[in-house]
Design an enzyme around this catalytic site. Structure first.
Site, PDB file in Angstrom:
ATOM      1  N   CYS A 262       0.809  -1.225   0.000  1.00 27.93           N
ATOM      2  CA  CYS A 262       0.000   0.000   0.000  1.00 27.93           C
ATOM      3  C   CYS A 262       0.841   1.273   0.000  1.00 27.93           C
ATOM      4  O   CYS A 262       0.633   2.172  -0.808  1.00 27.93           O
ATOM      5  CB  CYS A 262      -0.982  -0.005   1.160  1.00 27.93           C
ATOM      6  SG  CYS A 262      -0.224   0.036   2.802  1.00 27.93           S
TER       7      CYS A 262
ATOM      8  N   ASN B 190      -6.111   1.372  -4.040  1.00 24.11           N
ATOM      9  CA  ASN B 190      -5.022   0.996  -3.146  1.00 24.11           C
ATOM     10  C   ASN B 190      -4.472  -0.372  -3.489  1.00 24.11           C
ATOM     11  O   ASN B 190      -5.093  -1.148  -4.213  1.00 24.11           O
ATOM     12  CB  ASN B 190      -5.500   1.026  -1.692  1.00 24.11           C
ATOM     13  CG  ASN B 190      -6.436  -0.112  -1.331  1.00 24.11           C
ATOM     14  OD1 ASN B 190      -6.164  -0.846  -0.397  1.00 24.11           O
ATOM     15  ND2 ASN B 190      -7.543  -0.283  -2.047  1.00 24.11           N
TER      16      ASN B 190
ATOM     17  N   HIS C  77      -2.177   1.084   6.981  1.00 27.70           N
ATOM     18  CA  HIS C  77      -2.649   1.000   5.599  1.00 27.70           C
ATOM     19  C   HIS C  77      -2.974   2.396   5.078  1.00 27.70           C
ATOM     20  O   HIS C  77      -3.466   3.251   5.813  1.00 27.70           O
ATOM     21  CB  HIS C  77      -3.890   0.105   5.497  1.00 27.70           C
ATOM     22  CG  HIS C  77      -4.262  -0.205   4.080  1.00 27.70           C
ATOM     23  ND1 HIS C  77      -3.496  -1.027   3.270  1.00 27.70           N
ATOM     24  CD2 HIS C  77      -5.292   0.224   3.317  1.00 27.70           C
ATOM     25  CE1 HIS C  77      -4.066  -1.098   2.068  1.00 27.70           C
ATOM     26  NE2 HIS C  77      -5.153  -0.350   2.081  1.00 27.70           N
TER      27      HIS C  77
END
Length: 174
Positions: free
Chosen positions: A86, A148, A136
């Protein structure tokens, strides 16, 4: 009405065209009229897709980021084609647009201005956490959606921004 004159059409009515002639309603035979449709004010594709408050750089970044949907998630990776996690995905996307971000999500969350989700514009960063630690990051693309590098199973994908509880929203673009 002079030949070649441009007028505002009110309605096309079969054999007749209703026009606005100097703020008066008039009718012209449809065989003497060609109707063209045009916008009174031109708008950009970015404005049409993302709204008028979104700059073209934000729209371009979001479009660019979405080109890699379907590519693999690789923990620790930064390659948009061979695989990224990510934060590596976000770091590489923003680097393309001249924005230098730290490598991990927790540090990226400190890189810009904290804003509310209500203020989020396409191109802003959405952060999520587990156990109180930011783990994240995703790029907000508008309409309640993010792009993402999600997981090894999903790869780079689009999801609803609230698929997890949002911890922080950060603006790094002007």
């Amino acid at each position: 009405v002079a030949d070649g004159e441009v007028l505002d059409v009110v309605a096309a009515l079969g054999n007749w065209v209703k026009i606005d002639l100097d703020n008066n309603i008039a009718y012209v035979s449809s065989r003497y009229v060609s109707i063209d449709r045009s916008l009174k004010t031109a708008i950009s594709i970015a404005e049409l897709t993302y709204g008028t408050e979104v700059t073209s750089i934000r729209a371009e970044l979001c479009n660019y980021a979405q080109q890699f949907i379907g590519n693999p998630y690789v923990w620790g990776g930064t390659s948009l084609t061979r695989g990224a996690d990510c934060s590596g995905y976000v770091q590489t996307i923003y680097k393309t647009y001249g924005v230098s971000l730290p490598r991990v999500a927790a540090d990226q969350a400190k890189a810009g201005t904290i804003i509310s989700m209500a203020e989020a514009l396409p191109g802003d960063l959405i952060f999520y956490s587990s156990g109180g630690y930011i783990d994240h990051v995703a790029i907000y693309i508008g309409n309640g959606m993010v792009v993402n590098a999600g997981s090894p199973r999903s790869g780079i994908c689009v999801k609803a921004a609230n698929y997890r509880t949002i911890t922080r929203v950060v603006r790094v673009l002007p």
